[in-house]
Design an enzyme around this catalytic site. Structure first.
Site, PDB file in Angstrom:
ATOM      1  N   LYS A 156     -79.634  64.807   0.744  1.00 54.58           N
ATOM      2  CA  LYS A 156     -79.364  64.266   2.085  1.00 54.58           C
ATOM      3  C   LYS A 156     -80.427  63.227   2.433  1.00 54.58           C
ATOM      4  CE  LYS A 156     -77.449  66.047   6.306  1.00 54.58           C
ATOM      5  NZ  LYS A 156     -76.350  65.099   6.396  1.00 54.58           N
TER       6      LYS A 156
HETATM    7  N1  PMP Z   1     -70.934  65.348   3.674  1.00 51.40           N
HETATM    8  C1  PMP Z   1     -71.858  64.502   4.151  1.00 51.40           C
HETATM    9  C2  PMP Z   1     -72.068  63.212   3.451  1.00 51.40           C
HETATM   10  C3  PMP Z   1     -72.602  64.819   5.291  1.00 51.40           C
HETATM   11  O1  PMP Z   1     -73.512  63.978   5.773  1.00 51.40           O
HETATM   12  C4  PMP Z   1     -72.363  66.041   5.953  1.00 51.40           C
HETATM   13  C5  PMP Z   1     -73.133  66.380   7.199  1.00 51.40           C
HETATM   14  N2  PMP Z   1     -74.346  67.005   6.926  1.00 51.40           N
HETATM   15  C6  PMP Z   1     -71.407  66.913   5.407  1.00 51.40           C
HETATM   16  C7  PMP Z   1     -70.710  66.537   4.281  1.00 51.40           C
HETATM   17  C8  PMP Z   1     -71.215  68.270   6.006  1.00 51.40           C
HETATM   18  O2  PMP Z   1     -72.338  69.041   5.674  1.00 51.40           O
HETATM   19  P1  PMP Z   1     -72.825  70.234   6.599  1.00 51.40           P
HETATM   20  O3  PMP Z   1     -71.650  71.131   6.727  1.00 51.40           O
HETATM   21  O4  PMP Z   1     -73.923  70.884   5.833  1.00 51.40           O
HETATM   22  O5  PMP Z   1     -73.240  69.660   7.882  1.00 51.40           O
END
Ligand code: PMP
Length: 313
Positions: A156
């Site tokens: 991330k």
């Molecule tokens: N894909 C991406 C590229 C994201 O940025 C996010 C948001 N964090 C998600 C999926 C969903 O992830 P999460 O459920 O951990 O928020």
């Protein structure tokens, strides 16, 4: 948008307007920052916020820092403590929050700079968006999801998000609400900041984690809640043409919660209305996050009660 009183920068609580990074930092110049977006849900009866799956978000923040080879990675315990402290300092009450915890290379240097690493946290009131409740119309993007061997979405890192930006801007200029990416193999990947699911019969299906997607915490949650509701869950490749065969579809993520997909490339998904399986999973997700039902207490970290308990330790 009104801003709260305080934010965290370099691990310290400061006035909102003083939470700045230097323009010469690697973080500013090259996007050398990793982050987590979290939500805290207000429960009126308990008069407290519940941070949703804080521990899992902190594990992923650890992974992102390690993968990026940050020197002296910021420990999860400190990020958790500072997040609780910040919500407390701002005195939030009554409205759900969106929180960003960012670890960034504050030092000068080139794209290879690995430290020193700073910690920034913001918490903003963010009520549930209309899109989550009403659903969205989606464009399959002509932009490709960045492949794992170029810029891994599993990590991330802020810089990755320009890929999602291109698709989002294109989709909105073209009159859609948001985009859905295909990956370098031409298979369905994810949305710009959320994961994708479709429903066929009794099966709840999502691309597997080698589809150039983030290992999303909400994706894991949705899979588990779907299994608990008696559906069969499948993680596999989804072809672009198969989108037209879906009975229902939805996005999920911390910000997007569980968002129904009404149409893809102007073709209605199923009958074009929010499907019953999506609706049911959405409601269960809200109830679990808000602590309105007993199940999965391990996913909810109480903010005010949690801080009081910590202080008493
Ligand atoms: N894909 C991406 C590229 C994201 O940025 C996010 C948001 N964090 C998600 C999926 C969903 O992830 P999460 O459920 O951990 O928020």
């Amino acid at each position: 948008m009104s801003t709260p009183k305080y934010a965290v920068i370099d691990g310290e609580i400061v006035a909102w307007e003083n939470a700045t990074v230097h323009v010469a930092s690697a973080a500013f110049k090259f996007g050398t920052t990793v982050f987590e977006g979290l939500r805290a849900y207000w429960n009126a009866e308990d008069e407290d916020f519940y941070l949703f799956r804080m521990a899992e978000h902190m594990d992923r923040l650890d992974f992102s820092q390690r993968f990026m080879r940050f020197e002296d990675a910021i420990p999860a315990k400190l990020v958790t403590e500072k997040t609780l402290e910040l919500i407390h300092a701002n005195g939030f009450k009554g409205t759900n929050l969106h929180i960003m915890t960012s670890c960034y290379v504050a030092g000068m240097g080139g794209p290879g700079a690995c430290g020193p690493v700073g910690l920034a946290i913001t918490a903003l009131e963010r009520p549930r968006s209309a899109n989550v409740l009403n659903g969205v119309n989606v464009q399959v993007s002509s932009w490709m999801r960045v492949p794992d061997n170029a810029m891994p979405m599993r990590v991330k890192c802020n810089a990755n998000y320009n890929n999602g930006r291109l698709a989002t801007v294109q989709a909105t200029v073209d009159g859609y609400d948001t985009a859905l990416f295909l990956n370098s193999r031409g298979k369905v990947s994810e949305g710009p900041g959320m994961c994708f699911f479709m429903v066929r019969g009794n099966q709840v299906i999502t691309p597997h984690t080698s589809s150039d997607v983030l290992e999303s915490i909400t994706r894991e949650t949705a899979l588990q809640l779907a299994r608990e509701a008696g559906y069969e869950t499948v993680e596999r490749d989804i072809d672009r043409s198969e989108l037209a065969a879906a009975d229902e579809a939805f996005f999920c993520g911390t910000a997007w919660e569980v968002t129904p997909v009404l149409s893809i490339d102007r073709l209605p998904v199923g009958n074009g209305a929010i499907g019953p399986i999506t609706k049911g999973l959405q409601q269960t997700y809200f109830d679990v996050c808000e602590g309105k039902i007993e199940s999965h207490p391990e996913w909810r970290l109480p903010v005010y009660a949690g801080r009081a308990a910590k202080a008493a330790e």
